[in-house]
Motif scaffolding. Structure first.
Motif, PDB file in Angstrom:
ATOM      1  N   ASP A  77       0.837  -1.205   0.000  1.00 49.75           N
ATOM      2  CA  ASP A  77       0.000   0.000   0.000  1.00 49.75           C
ATOM      3  C   ASP A  77       0.869   1.251   0.000  1.00 49.75           C
ATOM      4  O   ASP A  77       0.630   2.201  -0.746  1.00 49.75           O
ATOM      5  CB  ASP A  77      -0.928  -0.016   1.216  1.00 49.75           C
ATOM      6  CG  ASP A  77      -2.142   0.890   1.028  1.00 49.75           C
ATOM      7  OD1 ASP A  77      -2.138   1.692   0.071  1.00 49.75           O
ATOM      8  OD2 ASP A  77      -3.087   0.796   1.823  1.00 49.75           O
ATOM      9  N   HIS A  81       1.567   3.660  -3.425  1.00 53.79           N
ATOM     10  CA  HIS A  81       0.916   4.962  -3.307  1.00 53.79           C
ATOM     11  C   HIS A  81       1.883   5.998  -2.736  1.00 53.79           C
ATOM     12  O   HIS A  81       1.622   6.612  -1.704  1.00 53.79           O
ATOM     13  CB  HIS A  81      -0.343   4.859  -2.445  1.00 53.79           C
ATOM     14  CG  HIS A  81      -1.367   3.927  -3.012  1.00 53.79           C
ATOM     15  ND1 HIS A  81      -1.588   2.668  -2.522  1.00 53.79           N
ATOM     16  CD2 HIS A  81      -2.202   4.083  -4.077  1.00 53.79           C
ATOM     17  CE1 HIS A  81      -2.525   2.077  -3.237  1.00 53.79           C
ATOM     18  NE2 HIS A  81      -2.902   2.898  -4.188  1.00 53.79           N
ATOM     19  N   ASP A 110      -3.914  -0.935  -7.066  1.00 53.94           N
ATOM     20  CA  ASP A 110      -3.694   0.430  -6.592  1.00 53.94           C
ATOM     21  C   ASP A 110      -4.911   1.333  -6.817  1.00 53.94           C
ATOM     22  O   ASP A 110      -5.843   0.980  -7.541  1.00 53.94           O
ATOM     23  CB  ASP A 110      -2.459   1.041  -7.266  1.00 53.94           C
ATOM     24  CG  ASP A 110      -2.620   1.145  -8.778  1.00 53.94           C
ATOM     25  OD1 ASP A 110      -3.363   2.028  -9.232  1.00 53.94           O
ATOM     26  OD2 ASP A 110      -2.005   0.346  -9.519  1.00 53.94           O
ATOM     27  N   ARG A 111      -4.877   2.505  -6.220  1.00 56.54           N
ATOM     28  CA  ARG A 111      -6.018   3.428  -6.252  1.00 56.54           C
ATOM     29  C   ARG A 111      -5.802   4.605  -7.194  1.00 56.54           C
ATOM     30  O   ARG A 111      -6.516   5.607  -7.108  1.00 56.54           O
ATOM     31  CB  ARG A 111      -6.285   3.982  -4.843  1.00 56.54           C
ATOM     32  CG  ARG A 111      -6.468   2.926  -3.763  1.00 56.54           C
ATOM     33  CD  ARG A 111      -6.861   3.571  -2.438  1.00 56.54           C
ATOM     34  NE  ARG A 111      -6.728   2.636  -1.333  1.00 56.54           N
ATOM     35  CZ  ARG A 111      -5.628   2.505  -0.597  1.00 56.54           C
ATOM     36  NH1 ARG A 111      -4.577   3.260  -0.856  1.00 56.54           N
ATOM     37  NH2 ARG A 111      -5.597   1.637   0.397  1.00 56.54           N
ATOM     38  N   TRP A 112      -4.827   4.514  -8.101  1.00 52.29           N
ATOM     39  CA  TRP A 112      -4.516   5.674  -8.929  1.00 52.29           C
ATOM     40  C   TRP A 112      -5.617   6.012  -9.922  1.00 52.29           C
ATOM     41  O   TRP A 112      -5.799   7.185 -10.264  1.00 52.29           O
ATOM     42  CB  TRP A 112      -3.174   5.488  -9.626  1.00 52.29           C
ATOM     43  CG  TRP A 112      -2.039   5.548  -8.659  1.00 52.29           C
ATOM     44  CD1 TRP A 112      -1.174   4.545  -8.332  1.00 52.29           C
ATOM     45  CD2 TRP A 112      -1.649   6.668  -7.860  1.00 52.29           C
ATOM     46  NE1 TRP A 112      -0.275   4.961  -7.376  1.00 52.29           N
ATOM     47  CE2 TRP A 112      -0.545   6.269  -7.074  1.00 52.29           C
ATOM     48  CE3 TRP A 112      -2.123   7.972  -7.729  1.00 52.29           C
ATOM     49  CZ2 TRP A 112       0.082   7.132  -6.175  1.00 52.29           C
ATOM     50  CZ3 TRP A 112      -1.498   8.829  -6.840  1.00 52.29           C
ATOM     51  CH2 TRP A 112      -0.417   8.409  -6.078  1.00 52.29           C
ATOM     52  N   GLU A 114      -8.785   5.744  -9.253  1.00 57.72           N
ATOM     53  CA  GLU A 114      -9.741   6.475  -8.433  1.00 57.72           C
ATOM     54  C   GLU A 114      -9.217   7.881  -8.116  1.00 57.72           C
ATOM     55  O   GLU A 114      -9.964   8.868  -8.153  1.00 57.72           O
ATOM     56  CB  GLU A 114     -10.013   5.719  -7.124  1.00 57.72           C
ATOM     57  CG  GLU A 114     -10.635   4.336  -7.306  1.00 57.72           C
ATOM     58  CD  GLU A 114      -9.593   3.238  -7.335  1.00 57.72           C
ATOM     59  OE1 GLU A 114      -8.812   3.180  -8.325  1.00 57.72           O
ATOM     60  OE2 GLU A 114      -9.549   2.442  -6.385  1.00 57.72           O
ATOM     61  N   SER A 115      -7.910   7.971  -7.801  1.00 61.86           N
ATOM     62  CA  SER A 115      -7.311   9.271  -7.488  1.00 61.86           C
ATOM     63  C   SER A 115      -7.402  10.218  -8.673  1.00 61.86           C
ATOM     64  O   SER A 115      -7.635  11.424  -8.514  1.00 61.86           O
ATOM     65  CB  SER A 115      -5.843   9.092  -7.081  1.00 61.86           C
ATOM     66  OG  SER A 115      -5.741   8.343  -5.888  1.00 61.86           O
ATOM     67  N   LYS A 126     -16.911   2.768  -6.989  1.00 62.98           N
ATOM     68  CA  LYS A 126     -15.887   1.717  -7.010  1.00 62.98           C
ATOM     69  C   LYS A 126     -16.506   0.403  -6.574  1.00 62.98           C
ATOM     70  O   LYS A 126     -17.216   0.340  -5.559  1.00 62.98           O
ATOM     71  CB  LYS A 126     -14.710   2.073  -6.103  1.00 62.98           C
ATOM     72  CG  LYS A 126     -13.634   0.998  -6.081  1.00 62.98           C
ATOM     73  CD  LYS A 126     -12.338   1.478  -5.454  1.00 62.98           C
ATOM     74  CE  LYS A 126     -12.411   1.617  -3.969  1.00 62.98           C
ATOM     75  NZ  LYS A 126     -11.080   1.879  -3.374  1.00 62.98           N
ATOM     76  N   LYS A 128     -15.488  -3.376  -5.556  1.00 62.33           N
ATOM     77  CA  LYS A 128     -14.420  -4.302  -5.207  1.00 62.33           C
ATOM     78  C   LYS A 128     -14.949  -5.627  -4.672  1.00 62.33           C
ATOM     79  O   LYS A 128     -14.199  -6.599  -4.541  1.00 62.33           O
ATOM     80  CB  LYS A 128     -13.476  -3.671  -4.185  1.00 62.33           C
ATOM     81  CG  LYS A 128     -14.157  -3.225  -2.899  1.00 62.33           C
ATOM     82  CD  LYS A 128     -13.188  -2.442  -2.028  1.00 62.33           C
ATOM     83  CE  LYS A 128     -13.840  -2.013  -0.708  1.00 62.33           C
ATOM     84  NZ  LYS A 128     -14.970  -1.082  -0.941  1.00 62.33           N
ATOM     85  N   LYS A 145     -12.797  -3.397  -9.628  1.00 64.86           N
ATOM     86  CA  LYS A 145     -11.474  -3.922  -9.284  1.00 64.86           C
ATOM     87  C   LYS A 145     -11.513  -5.451  -9.346  1.00 64.86           C
ATOM     88  O   LYS A 145     -11.761  -6.133  -8.354  1.00 64.86           O
ATOM     89  CB  LYS A 145     -11.065  -3.444  -7.897  1.00 64.86           C
ATOM     90  CG  LYS A 145     -11.185  -1.928  -7.668  1.00 64.86           C
ATOM     91  CD  LYS A 145     -10.260  -1.135  -8.561  1.00 64.86           C
ATOM     92  CE  LYS A 145      -8.825  -1.152  -8.113  1.00 64.86           C
ATOM     93  NZ  LYS A 145      -8.514  -0.304  -6.944  1.00 64.86           N
ATOM     94  N   ASP A 149      -8.592  -4.925  -4.220  1.00 63.81           N
ATOM     95  CA  ASP A 149      -8.295  -3.535  -3.890  1.00 63.81           C
ATOM     96  C   ASP A 149      -7.625  -3.493  -2.522  1.00 63.81           C
ATOM     97  O   ASP A 149      -7.952  -4.288  -1.631  1.00 63.81           O
ATOM     98  CB  ASP A 149      -9.608  -2.741  -3.864  1.00 63.81           C
ATOM     99  CG  ASP A 149      -9.405  -1.273  -3.598  1.00 63.81           C
ATOM    100  OD1 ASP A 149      -9.143  -0.535  -4.553  1.00 63.81           O
ATOM    101  OD2 ASP A 149      -9.512  -0.876  -2.419  1.00 63.81           O
ATOM    102  N   ASP A 151      -8.090  -1.584  -0.215  1.00 61.22           N
ATOM    103  CA  ASP A 151      -9.053  -1.267   0.843  1.00 61.22           C
ATOM    104  C   ASP A 151      -9.719  -2.513   1.419  1.00 61.22           C
ATOM    105  O   ASP A 151     -10.355  -2.439   2.475  1.00 61.22           O
ATOM    106  CB  ASP A 151     -10.143  -0.333   0.308  1.00 61.22           C
ATOM    107  CG  ASP A 151      -9.617   1.063   0.031  1.00 61.22           C
ATOM    108  OD1 ASP A 151      -8.552   1.404   0.569  1.00 61.22           O
ATOM    109  OD2 ASP A 151     -10.259   1.813  -0.725  1.00 61.22           O
TER     110      ASP A 151
END
Length: 264
Positions: A77, A81, A110-112, A114-115, A126, A128, A145, A149, A151
């Protein structure tokens, strides 16, 4: 640029599949770095440890020894990130966020993605796990996802057991995928054509169409690559997937240029 592809995007009937190559443009760690970290946590020499099995098998070994992903998930994580990464500087992520893709499937943890949507003011839901399917907003973009994910640790497909379960293609997310793919063209970006994982996915999507009553009405699917591969091109053509090959040798620039043409 293929006219049918442009039309599908313009009409909001193009589903995007995003692979590790997209995240690689941000300088994220690769599998070798991950396996090196696993070796260090288990007190093995990284070079020797890497010879003991496939990355999936080595990750399985780690989970058995440690009783789960534990500190490795936390390390992943953090490493995936980096706080110094400015997602607004990534043209690829900007173009994806601003494109006309009603559904984006990704095999990245990864969350890129979403970012990027957050950074460029694009609302999304999202997905997951099955729990997220009951909280969708009508008309809002979906980011699915498919391999999990950060999360939700139990959703991450990293080791052999989780990967083999993923291959069954019988989870609620797979049922959603089958329904989604029947009504849209599909565009794959950021995938290696030699990756058996994505080739299996190509095959599964073809099987989904073949088992339906509307196989002759199947929308075209596409995979973008910066490297010509006549063998893959021929095989994928028989699977109903058309290769789009860039003449630009730099993968990041090739994908950026392609997305700019598609979303213009």
């Amino acid at each position: 640029m293929k006219e049918e592809l442009l039309k599908a995007h313009c009409n909001g009937r193009l589903m995007l599949f995003v692979g590790a190559g997209v995240s690689a443009n941000l300088g994220l760690p690769d599998w070798n770095t991950l396996i090196g970290r696993i070796a260090e946590e288990l007190d093995y020499d990284p070079k020797i440890f890497a010879t003991y099995g496939t990355p999936l098998a080595l990750a399985e070994f780690y989970k058995k020894r440690m009783g789960g992903l534990g500190s490795l998930r936390s390390w992943m994580d953090r490493e995936w990130h980096n706080t110094n990464t400015d997602i607004t500087k990534s043209d690829i992520h900007r173009l994806i966020a601003q494109g006309n893709f009603p559904k984006i499937y990704t095999t990245n943890y990864d969350r890129w993605l979403e970012s990027a949507h957050d950074a460029f003011g694009v609302k999304y839901d999202k997905i997951k796990s099955v729990a997220d399917l009951v909280k969708l907003t009508e008309g809002r973009r979906q980011i699915i996802k498919l391999h999990g994910d950060f999360d939700l640790e139990e959703s991450i497909v990293l080791d052999e057991t989780s990967y083999f379960k993923r291959l069954n293609f019988d989870t609620p997310l797979d049922i959603k995928l089958r329904a989604d793919v029947l009504g849209s063209s599909v565009l794959f970006i950021g995938y290696s054509l030699n990756d058996i994982n994505i080739r299996l996915l190509f095959y599964r999507l073809t099987e989904m169409w073949g088992s339906s009553n509307f196989a002759t009405a199947r929308p075209k699917s596409y995979v973008f690559t910066s490297r010509p591969n006549p063998v893959a091109e021929e095989v994928l053509r028989h699977w109903g997937i058309e290769m789009i090959v860039s003449e630009e040798h730099d993968p990041g620039k090739a994908l950026t240029d392609f997305l700019q043409q598609l979303t213009a």
